[in-house]
Write an enzyme that holds these catalytic residues in place. Structure first.
Site, PDB file in Angstrom:
ATOM      1  N   PHE A  59      34.685  23.227  16.398  1.00  0.00           N
ATOM      2  CA  PHE A  59      33.854  24.407  16.613  1.00  0.00           C
ATOM      3  C   PHE A  59      34.566  25.362  17.573  1.00  0.00           C
ATOM      4  CE2 PHE A  59      30.378  26.847  18.461  1.00  0.00           C
ATOM      5  CZ  PHE A  59      29.712  27.248  17.315  1.00  0.00           C
ATOM      6  N   ASP A  97      32.032  15.915  21.289  1.00  0.00           N
ATOM      7  CA  ASP A  97      30.949  16.887  21.198  1.00  0.00           C
ATOM      8  C   ASP A  97      29.963  16.353  20.156  1.00  0.00           C
ATOM      9  OD1 ASP A  97      29.246  19.018  20.618  1.00  0.00           O
ATOM     10  OD2 ASP A  97      30.809  20.541  20.888  1.00  0.00           O
ATOM     11  N   TYR A 118      19.348  22.342  21.422  1.00  0.00           N
ATOM     12  CA  TYR A 118      18.499  23.160  20.531  1.00  0.00           C
ATOM     13  C   TYR A 118      18.639  22.823  19.056  1.00  0.00           C
ATOM     14  CZ  TYR A 118      22.936  25.776  21.008  1.00  0.00           C
ATOM     15  OH  TYR A 118      24.260  26.126  21.096  1.00  0.00           O
ATOM     16  N   LYS A 119      19.498  21.862  18.724  1.00  0.00           N
ATOM     17  CA  LYS A 119      19.678  21.525  17.310  1.00  0.00           C
ATOM     18  C   LYS A 119      18.719  20.385  16.936  1.00  0.00           C
ATOM     19  CE  LYS A 119      24.519  22.986  17.641  1.00  0.00           C
ATOM     20  NZ  LYS A 119      24.630  24.136  16.742  1.00  0.00           N
ATOM     21  N   ARG A 138      25.303  26.441   3.972  1.00  0.00           N
ATOM     22  CA  ARG A 138      25.161  25.233   4.768  1.00  0.00           C
ATOM     23  C   ARG A 138      23.683  24.865   4.893  1.00  0.00           C
ATOM     24  NH1 ARG A 138      26.902  24.614  11.085  1.00  0.00           N
ATOM     25  NH2 ARG A 138      25.180  26.096  11.297  1.00  0.00           N
TER      26      ARG A 138
HETATM   27  C1  PLP Z   1      29.909  21.703  17.936  1.00  0.00           C
HETATM   28  C2  PLP Z   1      29.296  22.771  18.776  1.00  0.00           C
HETATM   29  N1  PLP Z   1      29.589  22.870  20.080  1.00  0.00           N
HETATM   30  C3  PLP Z   1      29.048  23.835  20.847  1.00  0.00           C
HETATM   31  C4  PLP Z   1      28.167  24.764  20.321  1.00  0.00           C
HETATM   32  C5  PLP Z   1      27.553  25.881  21.118  1.00  0.00           C
HETATM   33  O1  PLP Z   1      27.676  25.786  22.458  1.00  0.00           O
HETATM   34  P1  PLP Z   1      26.785  26.686  23.423  1.00  0.00           P
HETATM   35  O2  PLP Z   1      25.416  26.083  23.472  1.00  0.00           O
HETATM   36  O3  PLP Z   1      27.514  26.652  24.704  1.00  0.00           O
HETATM   37  O4  PLP Z   1      26.673  28.060  22.840  1.00  0.00           O
HETATM   38  C6  PLP Z   1      27.817  24.673  18.980  1.00  0.00           C
HETATM   39  C7  PLP Z   1      26.870  25.667  18.423  1.00  0.00           C
HETATM   40  O5  PLP Z   1      26.579  25.749  17.274  1.00  0.00           O
HETATM   41  C8  PLP Z   1      28.402  23.675  18.196  1.00  0.00           C
HETATM   42  O6  PLP Z   1      28.097  23.592  16.893  1.00  0.00           O
END
Ligand code: PLP
Length: 410
Positions: free
Chosen positions: A124, A195, A220-221, A369
């Protein structure tokens, strides 16, 4: 296969009662819970209570009286149970990007002399950007080495400080083998950061079992914490008190209320906290996490695999010849809880689908997606979503001008 067969599956779904705990708008199917999870019914009342009673009436005494100060660790301990971590190994604080910066810096300090961060070129972007920024800040020949997924093992060497990966590929849904890649990193003398943004709350994770060193992830996911919910960070207990993360915030100090002039890092996971936590956001996140803790992780995984399996089979049967090609691994053991299909006009197709109440998203350059959050997505939703997709494609509804306009967020 008919719609009734999917309804029958829902009747015997052990997770079905948990769906009722969400406020789901009628006529809408949220196949984007991998980006923004749905709203638990209890969240609004909880946040109102925190606002009206705890903030409104009890004011600053709530830091003690309602244990606001303990929330980052309390919610962290709950998330720990979803990701195979122990109590005291996870804390909720700041954002995923910021937490990644902290743990990356720690791993570089723990492996002095090694200058390379190795990652997947398909990781990402924020992960790659944070690593790029850190290497530029440090100078001294630090590098970010990006390689194709299949070359990751070969890219690990005597110069590698850390292997930094996202367990589920955000575009394709492909799932890395965490235990094997962590072992490969360790064999090379490096550390591993995971991650878990697209993993936590959707499938079982065993951080301690995989001997992972550090992990981070979004609230938030699949955790359903609400837009911009705070993120979590995991540091294996064996690494506590070794190298301090470099964002020396007062709440990561060993004794914040001494107000000492110099920094003295807290010994446990609290050292990863920088700033005053956002209590309203933490309260909302706790509601989402509490719901997940009522579900069995193996049941969640089984349902998620069944949903993605049915979706792939139905799309390929019902939308054959309509220009879609699967971009996600066919083996359910090798994917997370999302499915992507490539289509030449995927942006417009997704807009037309959203207009029909099926919310997925578009990922450049050509992917449709779809995320399947097993807590609230039903089998029958899979059927209805595929029928909507077939209709959009078969009638060329996506060609209408309003579906061509690109919004700021895709
Ligand atoms: C794998 C991954 N890492 C990090 C993030 C986003 O990070 P942040 O909450 O700091 O915007 C996302 C957002 O979709 C993501 O998919």
């Amino acid at each position: 296969v008919q719609r009734e067969a999917f309804e029958a599956l829902d009747r015997s779904d052990p997770l079905a009662p948990l769906r009722d705990k969400f406020l789901l708008p009628p006529g809408v199917i949220n196949l984007d819970g991998n980006s923004l999870g749905s709203l638990p019914r209890s969240t609004a009342a909880r946040v109102s209570r925190v606002i009206e009673k705890e903030w409104g009436e009890d004011l600053i005494t709530s830091w003690n009286r309602h244990d606001w100060i303990g929330m980052p660790q309390r919610v962290g301990d709950k998330i720990a149970r979803l990701i195979g971590a122990g109590a005291g190994e996870v804390v909720v604080t700041e954002s995923t990007s910021i937490n990644l910066f902290k743990v990356l810096a720690v791993t570089l300090k723990m492996r002095p002399g090694r200058r390379a961060i190795v990652s997947d070129a398909e990781n990402f972007p924020t992960d790659l950007y944070m690593a790029e920024g850190l290497t530029k800040l440090l100078g001294q020949d630090y590098i970010l080495r990006l390689v194709p997924t299949h070359d990751l093992r070969h890219a690990l060497g005597a110069d590698t400080a850390v292997l930094m990966l996202t367990q589920v590929n955000f575009r394709t849904g492909a799932l890395h083998d965490m235990a094997a890649l962590t072992a490969a990193a360790h064999a090379a003398g490096a550390l591993a950061i995971w991650d878990l943004s697209h993993t936590a709350g959707a499938l079982p994770v065993d951080l301690d079992g995989a001997q992972a060193d550090f992990a981070i992830g979004c609230g938030y996911k699949y955790l359903n914490g609400g837009p911009g919910a705070p993120a979590f960070v995991y540091a294996a207990a064996r690494h506590h008190g070794q190298a301090a993360q470099p964002l020396y915030g007062w709440l990561g100090h060993d004794a914040p209320f001494e107000f000492a002039t110099g920094y003295r890092p807290a010994t446990g996971i609290r050292q990863y906290v920088v700033s005053t936590p956002s209590i309203l956001a933490l309260a909302a996140l706790e509601e989402g996490v509490d719901l997940l803790l009522q579900a069995g992780l193996s049941e969640l995984r089984a349902k998620s695999q069944a949903l993605t399996e049915a979706f792939i089979a139905l799309v390929e049967a019902r939308c054959a010849g309509l220009g879609l090609s699967l971009a996600t691994p066919r083996d359910p053991a090798r994917r997370g809880s999302q499915v992507s299909f490539a289509h030449e006009h995927s942006y417009a197709v997704m807009q037309a689908l959203i207009a029909r109440g099926v919310i997925g998203d578009f990922r450049a350059p050509d992917l449709l997606r779809f995320g399947f959050s097993p807590l609230y997505i039903r089998n029958v939703d899979v059927w209805d979503a595929v029928e909507a997709l077939r209709d959009v494609l078969a009638t060329s509804a996506w060609q209408r001008p309003e579906f061509q306009m690109r919004a700021a967020v895709t």
